[in-house]
Write a protein that holds these residues in place. Structure first.
Motif, mmCIF file in Angstrom:
data_model
loop_
_atom_site.group_PDB
_atom_site.id
_atom_site.type_symbol
_atom_site.label_atom_id
_atom_site.label_comp_id
_atom_site.label_asym_id
_atom_site.label_seq_id
_atom_site.Cartn_x
_atom_site.Cartn_y
_atom_site.Cartn_z
ATOM 1 N N ILE A 56 -78.712 -20.870 -34.309
ATOM 2 C CA ILE A 56 -78.412 -19.432 -34.309
ATOM 3 C C ILE A 56 -77.015 -19.164 -34.860
ATOM 4 O O ILE A 56 -76.506 -18.050 -34.789
ATOM 5 N N ASP A 76 -85.137 -18.924 -43.498
ATOM 6 C CA ASP A 76 -85.249 -18.152 -42.256
ATOM 7 C C ASP A 76 -86.541 -18.428 -41.510
ATOM 8 O O ASP A 76 -86.543 -18.642 -40.295
ATOM 9 N N SER A 80 -86.582 -20.172 -37.924
ATOM 10 C CA SER A 80 -87.076 -19.404 -36.780
ATOM 11 C C SER A 80 -88.190 -20.166 -36.079
ATOM 12 O O SER A 80 -88.274 -20.180 -34.848
ATOM 13 N N ALA A 84 -88.374 -21.305 -32.288
ATOM 14 C CA ALA A 84 -89.486 -20.885 -31.444
ATOM 15 C C ALA A 84 -90.195 -22.077 -30.815
ATOM 16 O O ALA A 84 -90.557 -22.054 -29.639
ATOM 17 N N PHE A 112 -93.558 -14.543 -30.861
ATOM 18 C CA PHE A 112 -92.994 -15.092 -32.098
ATOM 19 C C PHE A 112 -93.571 -16.471 -32.408
ATOM 20 O O PHE A 112 -93.239 -17.096 -33.405
ATOM 21 N N GLU B 296 -80.156 -7.170 -28.660
ATOM 22 C CA GLU B 296 -81.546 -7.517 -28.360
ATOM 23 C C GLU B 296 -82.210 -8.189 -29.559
ATOM 24 O O GLU B 296 -82.999 -9.126 -29.405
ATOM 25 N N ILE B 299 -81.093 -11.674 -29.677
ATOM 26 C CA ILE B 299 -81.772 -12.485 -28.653
ATOM 27 C C ILE B 299 -83.177 -12.853 -29.125
ATOM 28 O O ILE B 299 -83.600 -14.010 -29.043
ATOM 29 N N MET B 300 -83.870 -11.865 -29.667
ATOM 30 C CA MET B 300 -85.224 -12.154 -30.151
ATOM 31 C C MET B 300 -85.191 -13.188 -31.273
ATOM 32 O O MET B 300 -86.041 -14.068 -31.339
ATOM 33 N N ARG B 301 -84.178 -13.063 -32.132
ATOM 34 C CA ARG B 301 -84.035 -14.042 -33.213
ATOM 35 C C ARG B 301 -83.820 -15.426 -32.620
ATOM 36 O O ARG B 301 -84.424 -16.409 -33.057
ATOM 37 N N ALA B 302 -82.954 -15.513 -31.609
ATOM 38 C CA ALA B 302 -82.684 -16.807 -30.986
ATOM 39 C C ALA B 302 -83.939 -17.373 -30.335
ATOM 40 O O ALA B 302 -84.139 -18.581 -30.296
ATOM 41 N N LEU B 303 -84.808 -16.477 -29.857
ATOM 42 C CA LEU B 303 -86.033 -16.935 -29.201
ATOM 43 C C LEU B 303 -87.111 -17.299 -30.217
ATOM 44 O O LEU B 303 -88.220 -17.643 -29.840
ATOM 45 N N GLY B 304 -86.787 -17.177 -31.506
ATOM 46 C CA GLY B 304 -87.741 -17.626 -32.518
ATOM 47 C C GLY B 304 -88.299 -16.538 -33.408
ATOM 48 O O GLY B 304 -89.178 -16.801 -34.223
ATOM 49 N N ALA B 305 -87.798 -15.292 -33.274
ATOM 50 C CA ALA B 305 -88.304 -14.223 -34.134
ATOM 51 C C ALA B 305 -87.811 -14.424 -35.554
ATOM 52 O O ALA B 305 -86.632 -14.639 -35.783
ATOM 53 N N LYS B 306 -88.746 -14.363 -36.497
ATOM 54 C CA LYS B 306 -88.355 -14.406 -37.897
ATOM 55 C C LYS B 306 -87.838 -13.031 -38.297
ATOM 56 O O LYS B 306 -88.100 -12.049 -37.618
ATOM 57 N N GLU B 307 -87.176 -12.989 -39.462
ATOM 58 C CA GLU B 307 -86.759 -11.684 -39.969
ATOM 59 C C GLU B 307 -87.959 -10.765 -40.101
ATOM 60 O O GLU B 307 -87.901 -9.581 -39.792
ATOM 61 N N SER B 308 -89.080 -11.355 -40.547
ATOM 62 C CA SER B 308 -90.272 -10.528 -40.746
ATOM 63 C C SER B 308 -90.819 -10.007 -39.416
ATOM 64 O O SER B 308 -91.422 -8.942 -39.360
ATOM 65 N N HIS B 309 -90.609 -10.773 -38.342
ATOM 66 C CA HIS B 309 -91.046 -10.283 -37.022
ATOM 67 C C HIS B 309 -90.245 -9.051 -36.614
ATOM 68 O O HIS B 309 -90.798 -8.086 -36.074
ATOM 69 N N PRO B 390 -77.609 -14.527 -35.343
ATOM 70 C CA PRO B 390 -77.997 -14.199 -33.973
ATOM 71 C C PRO B 390 -76.854 -14.337 -32.968
ATOM 72 O O PRO B 390 -76.609 -13.418 -32.192
ATOM 73 N N LEU B 391 -76.136 -15.439 -32.996
ATOM 74 C CA LEU B 391 -75.121 -15.644 -31.958
ATOM 75 C C LEU B 391 -74.108 -14.510 -31.950
ATOM 76 O O LEU B 391 -73.707 -14.020 -30.895
#
Ligand SMILES: Nc1ncnc2c1ncn2[C@@H]1O[C@H](COP(=O)(O)OP(=O)(O)OP(=O)(O)O)[C@@H](O)[C@H]1O
Ligand SMILES: [Mg+2]
Lengths: 224, 397
Positions: A56, A76, A80, A84, A112, B296, B299-309, B390-391
């Protein structure tokens, strides 16, 4: 080749033309299933280091190799996916989404990483029970105490069955008893599921329980 | 309990600030209703002009020189005007190459009180033998030709005169007429006229109450043979017979179409301005949203959300907003168009009205524009925020 290999990792921050050293040329090899602890003064670079490992934050120089693949070069989408599927973050900061209930927060990483979790309800319940707040399923973060919020975040980190848990002071504002419970939980996950854990803590007692112990000082990592 | 999904998270996001959401929906609804109104207005005027011209069934309309505008007004709207030329013109028109059929009308304006006991009405006298304008309608409505002393009312006339009942008698230029029926609605200016055969004119002229003289007619309708270009024949006609003006079917309503073009420009300008403003509003609101929720998103990015998500999540939010606003706008705009139509004389005089399929197309355009504007305005801030490390955003307070 080791499971996780960190090579000459450096991160500098630039604030108002001044360069601050976050992480200073750190190299480290970690085997699968190891339990590491990192202690160090505030501002010594611990969060910066694990953030780079977890993908990150981009390093200024150096490489992070997971099973031989440099995650810093992933695009990316791949990066990601790496976060995930393989990383479980436990942040130092409050990190729940205020609009989601405890249960929904725990399940959030699932959207995700589709296809991984099938039985949503029971998975979330099981994880929240494991961290001791099974009765708070439908509470919103604002209705939870700081410690309870932290536990939700821990449960969330476990949802996708990660290979590596990056725990940045996960028990920061918890009472000793709960802290011990959480530590016990992490040890269990480490032993039973073979999950690699990097634990950042100010608590030397907790740090002592790890197999490998490090100290960070001004961006540099030293064995202890 | 429902499972968590992009959609459920987006909906929860929408509900966070209901007032702000409401303002945005309202702004989009306003824009879309303006758009719907503008398009409905333009399309209904344009299409009813065309319908009227087609309905007349004539390729070329020949009128006394200088009366072109009057003729259009008479045929396409419901104004009372009289203009005349000698009947001998007809022979000259027949001599022009390409004429297949020809008939003519004589127009009179009745003046209430002086000569007639009906409201001011336009009276159309036609030649029943050559006619191809009135006869087809007459056939449908009455099923037989009109006799001397008989008259049939246009659809609108019957409304104006309050002729609910048939077999009413009326005095027109000192002559008694029996109104034997009402024509079906045609959508042309002829809806507002009273029709009779031309043999009645003799008596009317004898009464001395009308400006009409013997051997005068108002307008000639011609059909062309196949393969003849109306514009070309029209030019030949005007060249050969200096006493007349010619209007081709495609030019009918030109005066309106020019006015309409000006109105369209105003509408265009207004809608463009409103679109820019709305886009800016969406942009401003989503910039605020992006800033508020940057942590937020991190955080979602850190949890694995892609840019597209992240884009998908916010796209759902903005689409729901845009669609909601657009639907309200379409409903309001359609209602507004129907309500206000009566207060625009341009729409009142020509019988305007949109078909269901025209209305659906306009509604679709409204939906599309409203939603597109929403997405356009929101995408910039979202694209900015999804790119941040993200960080760094997680640590923001
Ligand atoms: N976004 C940033 N911009 C500029 N400097 C930063 C940024 N983040 C961290 N730093 C600096 O980098 C250094 C390391 O910060 P880091 O957050 O890694 O420390 P830490 O060891 O986690 O401290 P703590 O125990 O207080 O959490 C600090 O000196 C900090 O001032
Ligand atoms: Mg830290």
């Amino acid at each position: 080749m080791s499971f996780l290999h960190i090579e000459n990792l450096t991160k500098t921050y630039t604030v108002d033309h001044e360069t601050l050293m976050g992480v200073d040329n750190v190299s480290l090899s970690i085997n699968r299933g190891e339990f590491l602890s990192i202690v160090g003064h505030s501002g010594s670079g611990k969060t910066t280091l694990v953030s780079i490992i977890g993908g990150i934050l981009k390093p200024t120089a150096g490489r992070v190799l997971l099973e031989g693949v440099d995650i810093c070069t992933l695009d990316d989408s791949k990066l990601s996916e790496f976060r995930a599927k393989r990383i479980g973050f436990m942040f130092q900061f409050a990190s729940l989404l205020p609009i989601l209930t405890a249960k929904e927060n725990v399940l959030l990483p699932g959207i995700f990483n589709p296809g991984q979790i099938t039985d949503n309800d029971n998975t979330a319940r099981g994880l929240l029970e494991m961290v001791g707040i099974g009765e708070k399923l439908d509470s919103y973060p604002s209705q939870l105490s700081g410690g309870q919020q932290r536990r939700v975040a821990i449960a969330r980190a476990l949802l996708n069955n990660p290979d590596i848990i990056l725990a940045d002071e996960p028990t920061g504002d918890l009472d000793e008893e709960t802290e011990a419970e959480i530590m016990h939980l992490l040890e269990e996950i480490n032993k039973k599921q073979g999950v690699t854990i990097i634990l950042i803590t100010h608590n030397l007692g907790l740090a002592g329980k790890a197999q490998k112990k490090y100290r960070m000082s001004r961006g540099q990592l030293v064995d202890i | 309990m429902a499972q968590i999904s992009f959609f459920s998270v987006a909906l929860k996001n929408l509900k966070r600030k209901t007032f702000r959401t409401g303002v945005l929906v309202f702004a989009i609804a306003l824009l879309v209703s303006l758009l719907i109104f503008a398009i409905s207005f333009t399309v209904s005027v344009a299409s009813s002009l065309k319908k009227s011209a087609d309905r007349l069934g004539a390729d070329l309309v020949v009128v006394p020189v200088g009366a072109r505008g009057f003729a259009e007004e008479f045929l396409l709207e419901s104004k009372n005007t009289s203009f005349y030329m000698p009947i001998s013109i007809i022979e000259k028109v027949w001599e022009i190459e390409g004429i297949e059929a020809l008939t003519y009308h004589t127009y009179l304006s009745s003046i209430s009180g002086l000569c007639c006991d009906i409201m001011p009405t336009r009276i159309v006298a036609y030649n029943p033998k050559t006619d191809f304008i009135i006869n087809p309608w007459l056939q449908e409505s009455l099923g037989r030709p009109l006799q001397l002393g008989e008259s049939i009312a246009g659809f609108g006339t019957s409304e104006n005169l309050g002729l609910g009942l048939l077999d009413i008698e009326a005095t027109i230029f000192d002559n008694r007429f029996k109104i034997v029926g009402v024509l079906e609605q045609t959508g042309t200016g002829l809806d507002h006229a009273l029709f009779m055969t031309e043999d009645n004119l003799k008596n009317i002229i004898e009464s001395g109450k009308s400006p009409l003289k013997k051997g005068e007619i108002s307008i000639i309708f011609t059909k062309l043979k196949k393969g003849y270009d109306p514009d070309f024949v029209g030019r030949v006609l005007e060249g050969e017979i200096p006493e007349v003006d010619v209007v081709a079917r495609s030019d009918m309503g030109e005066k309106f179409i020019n006015t309409l073009a000006d109105i369209n420009k105003i509408f265009l300008l207004t809608t463009i301005l409103a679109s820019v403003l709305t886009t800016f509003l969406v942009w401003a609101i989503f910039s605020a949203i992006a800033n508020e929720r940057s942590k937020e998103i991190g955080i979602m990015r850190a949890l694995g959300a892609k840019e597209s998500h992240i884009v998908r999540l916010y796209l759902i939010e903005v689409l729901v907003l845009g669609l909601l606003g657009s639907i309200i706008g379409v409903l309001a705009g359609t209602y507004l168009s129907a309500m206000l139509a009566g207060s625009f004389s341009l729409l009142k005089n020509i019988s305007a009205g949109l078909t269901v399929s025209q209305q659906s197309v306009i509604a679709m355009v409204g939906l599309l524009v409203g939603t597109t504007i929403c997405v356009t305005g929101a995408m910039m801030p979202i694209n900015r925020i999804k790119k941040m490390e993200p960080l760094l955003v997680i640590k923001e307070e």
